[in-house]
Design a protein around this motif. Structure first.
Motif, PDB file in Angstrom:
ATOM      1  N   THR A 234       0.797  -1.226   0.000  1.00 17.92           N
ATOM      2  CA  THR A 234       0.000   0.000   0.000  1.00 17.92           C
ATOM      3  C   THR A 234       0.830   1.276   0.000  1.00 17.92           C
ATOM      4  O   THR A 234       0.319   2.335  -0.364  1.00 17.92           O
ATOM      5  CB  THR A 234      -0.911   0.037   1.238  1.00 17.92           C
ATOM      6  N   GLY A 235       2.094   1.199   0.419  1.00 23.37           N
ATOM      7  CA  GLY A 235       2.910   2.393   0.536  1.00 23.37           C
ATOM      8  C   GLY A 235       2.673   3.177   1.817  1.00 23.37           C
ATOM      9  O   GLY A 235       3.326   4.191   2.061  1.00 23.37           O
ATOM     10  N   LEU A 236       1.748   2.707   2.666  1.00 27.98           N
ATOM     11  CA  LEU A 236       1.491   3.360   3.946  1.00 27.98           C
ATOM     12  C   LEU A 236       2.545   2.941   4.972  1.00 27.98           C
ATOM     13  O   LEU A 236       3.304   2.011   4.756  1.00 27.98           O
ATOM     14  CB  LEU A 236       0.103   2.982   4.465  1.00 27.98           C
ATOM     15  N   TYR A 237       2.568   3.662   6.110  1.00 26.85           N
ATOM     16  CA  TYR A 237       3.429   3.229   7.209  1.00 26.85           C
ATOM     17  C   TYR A 237       3.045   1.810   7.624  1.00 26.85           C
ATOM     18  O   TYR A 237       1.857   1.476   7.674  1.00 26.85           O
ATOM     19  CB  TYR A 237       3.282   4.155   8.412  1.00 26.85           C
ATOM     20  N   ASN A 238       4.062   0.976   7.920  1.00 28.19           N
ATOM     21  CA  ASN A 238       3.754  -0.350   8.425  1.00 28.19           C
ATOM     22  C   ASN A 238       3.508  -0.291   9.932  1.00 28.19           C
ATOM     23  O   ASN A 238       3.614   0.770  10.548  1.00 28.19           O
ATOM     24  CB  ASN A 238       4.859  -1.346   8.066  1.00 28.19           C
ATOM     25  N   GLN A 239       3.187  -1.431  10.521  1.00 30.77           N
ATOM     26  CA  GLN A 239       2.822  -1.445  11.938  1.00 30.77           C
ATOM     27  C   GLN A 239       3.961  -0.977  12.832  1.00 30.77           C
ATOM     28  O   GLN A 239       3.756  -0.242  13.786  1.00 30.77           O
ATOM     29  CB  GLN A 239       2.380  -2.863  12.353  1.00 30.77           C
ATOM     30  N   HIS A 264      -8.483   1.793  15.151  1.00 29.81           N
ATOM     31  CA  HIS A 264      -8.147   0.536  14.492  1.00 29.81           C
ATOM     32  C   HIS A 264      -9.284   0.239  13.528  1.00 29.81           C
ATOM     33  O   HIS A 264     -10.460   0.225  13.918  1.00 29.81           O
ATOM     34  CB  HIS A 264      -7.994  -0.590  15.526  1.00 29.81           C
ATOM     35  N   VAL A 265      -8.947   0.031  12.273  1.00 29.08           N
ATOM     36  CA  VAL A 265      -9.944   0.015  11.201  1.00 29.08           C
ATOM     37  C   VAL A 265      -9.937  -1.335  10.496  1.00 29.08           C
ATOM     38  O   VAL A 265      -8.868  -1.882  10.191  1.00 29.08           O
ATOM     39  CB  VAL A 265      -9.658   1.139  10.174  1.00 29.08           C
ATOM     40  N   GLY A 304      -1.810   4.061   8.646  1.00 33.99           N
ATOM     41  CA  GLY A 304      -0.842   2.972   8.520  1.00 33.99           C
ATOM     42  C   GLY A 304      -1.531   1.650   8.265  1.00 33.99           C
ATOM     43  O   GLY A 304      -2.735   1.503   8.481  1.00 33.99           O
ATOM     44  N   ARG A 305      -0.757   0.682   7.804  1.00 33.67           N
ATOM     45  CA  ARG A 305      -1.274  -0.655   7.480  1.00 33.67           C
ATOM     46  C   ARG A 305      -1.010  -1.594   8.644  1.00 33.67           C
ATOM     47  O   ARG A 305       0.097  -1.653   9.189  1.00 33.67           O
ATOM     48  CB  ARG A 305      -0.568  -1.175   6.222  1.00 33.67           C
ATOM     49  N   GLY A 306      -2.023  -2.337   9.033  1.00 33.53           N
ATOM     50  CA  GLY A 306      -1.876  -3.390  10.021  1.00 33.53           C
ATOM     51  C   GLY A 306      -1.717  -4.726   9.327  1.00 33.53           C
ATOM     52  O   GLY A 306      -0.996  -4.850   8.343  1.00 33.53           O
ATOM     53  N   PHE A 311      -6.208  -1.614   9.395  1.00 33.66           N
ATOM     54  CA  PHE A 311      -5.431  -0.399   9.236  1.00 33.66           C
ATOM     55  C   PHE A 311      -5.453   0.384  10.549  1.00 33.66           C
ATOM     56  O   PHE A 311      -6.266   0.121  11.434  1.00 33.66           O
ATOM     57  CB  PHE A 311      -5.983   0.473   8.098  1.00 33.66           C
ATOM     58  N   TRP A 312      -4.539   1.375  10.647  1.00 31.81           N
ATOM     59  CA  TRP A 312      -4.465   2.242  11.812  1.00 31.81           C
ATOM     60  C   TRP A 312      -4.570   3.698  11.368  1.00 31.81           C
ATOM     61  O   TRP A 312      -4.070   4.066  10.307  1.00 31.81           O
ATOM     62  CB  TRP A 312      -3.126   2.071  12.557  1.00 31.81           C
ATOM     63  N   ILE A 313      -5.222   4.515  12.197  1.00 28.71           N
ATOM     64  CA  ILE A 313      -5.259   5.956  11.952  1.00 28.71           C
ATOM     65  C   ILE A 313      -4.956   6.666  13.269  1.00 28.71           C
ATOM     66  O   ILE A 313      -5.631   6.414  14.273  1.00 28.71           O
ATOM     67  CB  ILE A 313      -6.628   6.433  11.409  1.00 28.71           C
ATOM     68  N   LEU A 314      -3.941   7.542  13.263  1.00 28.39           N
ATOM     69  CA  LEU A 314      -3.665   8.402  14.411  1.00 28.39           C
ATOM     70  C   LEU A 314      -4.424   9.704  14.201  1.00 28.39           C
ATOM     71  O   LEU A 314      -4.168  10.427  13.234  1.00 28.39           O
ATOM     72  CB  LEU A 314      -2.162   8.678  14.540  1.00 28.39           C
TER      73      LEU A 314
END
Length: 402
Positions: A234-239, A264-265, A304-306, A311-314
């Motif tokens: 995905t190119g997102l931050y990893n865990q 947490h999504v 970020g990707r879980g 997925f995660w969102i701050l």
């Protein structure tokens, strides 16, 4: 067997060839190993040039000793801005100059901009950026032609306009690594009339070469860090990167007193799509889903990707009520996601979210993430599209699916 040969060249002077032989693999020299080999060649070219200069000039001992110290200082950090600033300071102190500026390309403005400075500023009106279309400017010439440009008194006002330029001369030295443009170092010194100081240009070039290697390594390290922090699909931050970022943000929230929430999504329907259409289709779909999730949230938040469909969102500056409103908005915005193959089967994606907040629910990273996971489990029991806050009593804080 595989053979690679890299020429050793310094400022147009051929020094030799560094050759390597590899065996035992289909590709004896893969791209990372080849880049490392090229870096060794650049270091060797610099060392050979330094040795030849040392043999030719006995009076260069002190300069070369200090140059080695500078090289060791550069090797202790991968901080690009710090290296640029240190380079300018050392140029002024080593070569008894007036001012040194580090210029780098800015793709957005199509110009070369000053990013670091050492010594005094001979003119407050000195330009801080030069359009790359200004081909006559010495900085642009050094960048485009990849060669030293000597700036005498007749041309010095292009760098330092006004009376402050009187008695100044300058050199624009390109920083190159394997023909890669790293930047341009301009060095100004007081020398009213007469011949150019002997060996000044060569010594400045050696200093620029030392910094070019350090800056290349800094850029390479940044790329490596980004690759280790990013999810490959995905190119997102990893865990792991999300955990590190959350740790630093919690420290900042503790100092500022501002709240912070973690969502947490789960992407509802993603597992079903993979079962129907296969893993390759799911891997091709994930980047689109991730991009929609990023668009669905505020730009200041971090996504970020879980694992799997998680997925995660701050969510910054958000207590529990604010985080719930933000989650509802994210779920609503994400609902705009469309894929023709999914729509043909009637399968639609939605979001199920679990929320935990600092400082109401937890004070440390592990507890906050764990409670966001527990909240997602609670939301999942409410069905796809549900939103739950951690610590909900008897489902009172579980929002109905949108």
């Amino acid at each position: 067997l595989g053979l690679v040969a890299v020429p050793l060249v310094s400022h147009g002077e051929f020094l030799g060839v560094l050759a390597g032989v590899g065996a035992g693999r289909p590709w004896a020299f893969d791209p990372p190993l080849l880049r490392a080999f090229q870096a060794v060649a650049a270091e060797t070219s610099h060392a050979v040039t330094s040795a030849r200069l040392l043999q030719r000039e006995r009076d260069s001992y002190r300069f070369l000793d200090r140059l080695r110290e500078v090289g060791r200082a550069f090797a202790t950090t991968f901080d690009g801005p710090r290296i640029k600033h240190t380079l300018c300071e050392h140029a002024v102190s080593l070569l008894a100059g007036e001012s040194a500026l580090f210029w780098d390309a800015d793709a957005q403005t199509k110009s070369l901009r000053v990013l670091a400075q050492g010594g005094s500023d001979p003119s407050a009106d000195a330009p801080r950026h030069v359009p790359t279309e200004n081909a006559a400017h010495p900085v642009v010439r050094a960048w485009a032609e990849k060669t030293l440009v000597l700036v005498d008194e007749a041309e010095i006002r292009t760098l330092y306009p006004g009376d402050a330029a009187r008695g100044l001369r300058a050199i624009a030295a390109p920083l190159l690594f394997q023909d890669e443009q790293i930047g341009v170092l301009t060095f100004a010194f007081r020398s009213p009339g007469g011949p150019w100081p002997a060996e000044l240009a060569g010594r400045l070039s050696l200093l620029a070469d030392t910094a070019a290697v350090a800056l290349h390594n800094s850029r390479l390290m940044k790329i490596i860090e980004q690759q280790t922090e990013r999810d490959g699909v995905t190119g997102l931050y990893n865990q792991g990167a999300i955990v590190k970022r959350l740790e630093s943000e919690l420290k900042r929230a503790e100092r500022s007193g501002l709240p912070l929430s973690v969502a947490h999504v789960r992407i509802d329907g993603l597992d079903e799509a993979v079962r129907r259409f296969g893993v390759p289709y799911g891997d091709a779909l994930l980047p689109k889903v991730a991009a929609q999730l990023v668009r669905a949230t505020r730009s200041v938040n971090i996504v970020g990707r879980g694992k799997g469909d998680r997925f995660w969102i701050l969510v910054f500056d958000a207590d529990k009520p604010t985080a719930q409103r933000a989650a509802e908005a994210i779920a609503k915005n994400f609902a705009a996601f469309r894929d023709t193959r999914l729509e043909a089967t009637g399968l639609r994606f939605s979001l199920t979210l679990g929320l935990a907040a600092y400082p109401e629910d937890a004070f440390d990273t592990a507890s906050l993430l764990s409670r966001a996971e527990e909240a997602l489990d609670d939301a999942a029991r409410g069905g796809p599209g549900s939103i739950a806050l951690w610590g909900a009593l008897a489902g009172a804080d579980v929002a109905e699916p949108l």
